[in-house]
Enzyme design. Structure first.
Site, PDB file in Angstrom:
ATOM      1  N   ASP A  16       0.142  -5.970  11.175  1.00  0.00           N
ATOM      2  CA  ASP A  16      -0.216  -7.183  11.877  1.00  0.00           C
ATOM      3  C   ASP A  16       1.053  -7.561  12.643  1.00  0.00           C
ATOM      4  O   ASP A  16       2.137  -7.074  12.348  1.00  0.00           O
ATOM      5  CB  ASP A  16      -0.648  -8.282  10.888  1.00  0.00           C
ATOM      6  CG  ASP A  16      -1.475  -9.344  11.604  1.00  0.00           C
ATOM      7  OD1 ASP A  16      -2.277 -10.036  10.948  1.00  0.00           O
ATOM      8  OD2 ASP A  16      -1.331  -9.464  12.846  1.00  0.00           O
TER       9      ASP A  16
HETATM   10  C1  GLC Z   1      -2.558 -11.970  14.764  1.00  0.00           C
HETATM   11  C2  GLC Z   1      -3.721 -11.685  13.833  1.00  0.00           C
HETATM   12  C3  GLC Z   1      -4.354 -10.342  14.043  1.00  0.00           C
HETATM   13  C4  GLC Z   1      -4.310 -10.019  15.519  1.00  0.00           C
HETATM   14  C5  GLC Z   1      -2.862  -9.827  15.898  1.00  0.00           C
HETATM   15  C6  GLC Z   1      -2.694  -9.605  17.403  1.00  0.00           C
HETATM   16  O1  GLC Z   1      -1.508 -12.561  14.067  1.00  0.00           O
HETATM   17  O2  GLC Z   1      -3.460 -11.852  12.438  1.00  0.00           O
HETATM   18  O3  GLC Z   1      -5.703 -10.404  13.553  1.00  0.00           O
HETATM   19  O4  GLC Z   1      -5.054  -8.846  15.790  1.00  0.00           O
HETATM   20  O5  GLC Z   1      -2.023 -10.896  15.500  1.00  0.00           O
HETATM   21  O6  GLC Z   1      -3.062 -10.751  18.088  1.00  0.00           O
END
Ligand code: GLC
Length: 747
Positions: free
Chosen positions: A278
């Site tokens: 993430d």
């Molecule tokens: C965010 C979310 C994730 C997302 C990523 C990119 O923090 O937790 O679900 O795909 O970052 O935006």
């Protein structure tokens, strides 16, 4: 002499010919060599050969570059070899607008307004895996058209608490339902040569302290509740990517967690794809290198939250990783495994020979969004058959509620969408009934506007809005109340959890006041979470309408008007009160944790498993949903009285549509072990099927139940186990509306 001379002449001619032939041959080889496509570029070669060939041509620096971000949503390819970059995009409900190279701001493209599909809670509520395939195919085509190699979705974290800000993005409280609904979505997406990236692996069941909270839970809860949907997405869905979650599990961040990634995912489940963090989820050089992470994305890792001098070189899998490799502290086998997985992702997507071209914002995609939305809406209450609206009875209709006009595709965090269009509930209701009745609107309550990480108060006065709505409600035949939650911070939104179980923004008071002046109030809830319903006994009808995307108003109106007979079922329980939930039945350490650690004390008893085992009556139960028609369940039978654990139970019964209109029923099968050797829920969903029937039609329903799926996870033996003994198959229309119990014996 002459003979000798002629022999000599012959020989030299032969040699000349030979030399010419060799020259030609070499030229041919050279030509062939020059034109010969290297294996990794030869689409006719098997994928693994292409990966190995590319790997053999790459330098260490090029391999390391594959393993970390180069921008907000992309990672490097191998420019020297013509291997493309990897471009990713959120999210689970549609393709997010283009984001800037180096900031979270929009890139302000004008060609990226997408189709917004319903939230995955709605997809789960259809209880129809065919809808998942339709959904996955459509969103995959949009991601393909936007030239993305990875779609950052679907999310399948289990609904443990009704306060979790991101439950709307997931598929509810039951691992079996989530498992069945996620697989076709992944297949659909990947048909377009776009990788689905199932997320957030694992135990990201709340937003509070999400970037570090250290979750402690039993192996049984981990294996029986929180992992199955991920396992299905990987082993049945064949997802090419998976996203590690922000939180920790037993002391290690899930983006580089040895148990989750090396042992369970890559060894037990044989995952051959790419583990992506993430954003900003990696925190440790050594663990990032050794604990199964392949591709580090993010905002900044070493405190660099801006991107001066490409902070990406500071990422754990960038310079620190290269340095450790050069110093021999990390084996190049580790590097090659990561690079191989990223190359595999590239050869499965951008370099795949037969990759389709996708499509974007098409009528077909609107149709798909509309179909899922209509099938996912759940009819929770319908006294005196007030629904569907018989428009001949009503001349004046008042629509009340901020949610009747609010754009719900905005906000909510990373799943937000810039859509081509979004039909509001008010617009949908006007389209459906406006010709026959006068439709008025009163905002009733106001909710501020969505912003990440903060709540922007509304400029309206709640009392004024409420009094105006009540005044207008006096003079109409029917009130359609459109309320619920929204995508503001601390509502259904990433980055925070709800702070109360009741409806926010004074809605309970508004409903109470409206009901004093008009009894005919149809409530339409737009939300991704359960709420308290103190007013439910006084309203004749309640519809649970999810965040439905571009087609919201059309789908809601289609159900209100009866054009669509609702067939959705709840993918999570609606408790009477917050403390009815397992996660809220213990202490702060159980939810939301003590800011460092959190212990899942309710263990395997999540959702209806808790309610039914503790005999707590929910307001509306898991799997519940009404129809405008009625169904009769005939007597069910199974093919044998005794089964071995490798058998498949064949259950059949006749289902009849005993009402006056065609409809669809979701028949459900919950299994109970009568005398378990460990604590087991009083019933667990192990089968369901959506049956469509014309009015009066009967159909023999045949369902198959593999006995092996009734196993529990034996912590001592570290394996799945099924005890011989008595089991009961509960056939029902919901987890609490059990029509029949069929006893079976497992030998
Ligand atoms: C965010 C979310 C994730 C997302 C990523 C990119 O923090 O937790 O679900 O795909 O970052 O935006």
């Amino acid at each position: 002499m002459v003979i000798c001379l002629s022999n000599h002449l012959n020989q030299s001619k032969m040699i000349r010919t030979l030399v010419v032939l060799i020259l030609f041959f070499k030229a041919g080889l050279l030509l062939q060599a020059q034109n010969a496509v290297p294996v990794y570029l030869d689409p006719s070669k098997p994928l693994e050969q292409r990966v190995e060939n590319a790997l053999s041509l790459m330098t260490m620096e090029e391999k390391v570059a594959l393993c970390h971000a180069q921008s907000k949503f992309s990672s490097k390819g191998v420019p020297r070899l013509g291997i493309p970059e990897v471009w990713m995009s959120d999210g689970p409900h549609g393709v997010r607008e283009e984001i800037s190279w180096d900031s979270w701001g929009a890139a302000k493209f004008t060609n990226d307004s997408c189709t917004a599909f319903p939230a995955l809670t709605c997809l789960a509520a259809t209880f129809n895996p065919e809808m998942s395939l339709i959904y996955g195919k459509a969103i995959g085509e949009e991601a393909r058209y936007r030239n993305k190699e990875v779609l950052l979705g679907p999310g399948v974290n289990i609904y443990r608490s009704p306060l979790n800000g991101r439950n709307f993005e997931y598929m509810g409280e039951d691992p079996y339902l989530s498992s069945k609904m996620v697989v076709p979505y992944v297949h659909g997406v990947q048909q377009s040569g776009v990788a689905a990236c199932v997320k957030h692996f694992a135990l990201n069941n709340q937003e509070r302290w999400r970037d570090h909270i250290d979750v402690e839970l039993s192996d049984r809860a981990l294996y029986e509740i929180y992992l199955p949907a991920f396992k299905a997405a990987i082993t049945e869905g064949n997802a090419w990517a998976i996203m590690g979650s922000y939180n920790q599990l037993r002391g290690e961040h899930c983006c580089h967690n040895d148990l989750l990634l090396n042992k369970i995912l890559k060894t037990d489940w044989k995952f051959d794809g790419t583990v992506i963090t993430d954003w900003g989820g990696a925190h440790n050089d050594k663990q990032a290198a050794l604990n199964g992470l392949d591709l580090e994305m993010g905002t900044g890792t070493d405190g660099l939250t801006t991107s001066s001098q490409s902070s990406y070189d500071y990422y754990h899998l960038a310079n620190p990783f290269l340095k450790a490799l050069k110093a021999g502290e990390v084996s190049t086998d580790v590097l090659n495994d990561k690079a191989r997985r990223v190359l595999r992702l590239i050869f499965r997507t951008s370099m795949s020979p037969n990759r389709p071209w996708g499509s974007f914002g098409s009528p077909e995609h609107s149709k798909a969004a509309n179909q899922v939305a209509r099938e996912g809406i759940v009819l929770l209450k319908n006294d005196q058959q007030i629904l569907p609206v018989d428009i001949k009875l009503y001349k004046k209709i008042l629509v009340v509620g901020d949610n009747a006009t609010r754009r719900m595709t905005l906000g909510g965090g990373s799943s937000e969408l810039k859509t081509k269009y979004e039909v509001s509930p008010l617009q949908g209701i006007k389209n459906a009934f406006g010709a026959q009745a006068e439709i008025k609107y009163a905002m009733g309550y106001a909710a501020g506007s969505p912003a990440y990480g903060r709540e922007l108060p509304s400029k309206y006065n709640l009392d004024t809005l409420r009094n105006e709505a009540v005044r207008m409600a006096k003079g109409v035949d029917l009130v359609i109340y459109v309320g619920g939650l929204n995508k503001n911070y601390l509502q259904d939104c990433e980055g925070g959890d709800r702070t109360q179980y009741n409806l926010p923004f004074g809605q309970d008071k508004l409903l109470a006041e409206l009901l004093k002046v008009n009894k005919k109030v149809v409530v339409v809830l737009i939300s991704g979470n359960a709420i308290a319903m103190p007013w439910v006994s006084q309203v004749p009808a309640v519809l649970q309408a999810w965040y439905l995307g571009s087609e919201s108003g059309n789908a809601i109106a289609s159900v209100l008007s009866g054009e669509t007979n609702p067939s959705g079922k709840l993918p999570f329980s609606f408790g009477m009160k917050l403390t009815d939930y397992g996660a809220h039945s213990f202490d702060k350490l159980c939810f939301p944790g003590d800011s460092v650690k959190e212990v899942y004390k309710e263990d395997i008893l999540v959702g209806y498993r808790w309610f039914d085992t503790k005999n707590i009556v929910p307001r509306f139960s898991f799997g519940y949903g009404l129809s405008y028609t009625s169904f009769h369940y005939g007597k069910a039978s199974v093919d044998k009285p005794k089964y071995t654990k490798n058998d498949v139970v064949k259950l059949s019964f006749t289902l009849t549509n005993s009402g006056k209109r065609k409809g669809a029923e979701v028949v459900q099968l919950y299994v109970q072990e009568k005398t378990p050797s460990v604590i087991r829920p009083s019933k667990e969903l192990k089968g369901f099927s959506k049956i469509r029937l014309e009015a009066g039609e009967s159909k023999v329903v045949n369902l198959e139940l593999p006995v092996s799926q009734w196993a529990f996870y034996d912590e001592a033996g570290k394996q799945w186990k099924i005890n011989p003994g008595q089991y009961v198959i509960n056939l029902g229309a919901s987890s609490r509306d059990i029509k029949q119990q069929i006893p079976v014996t497992v030998e």
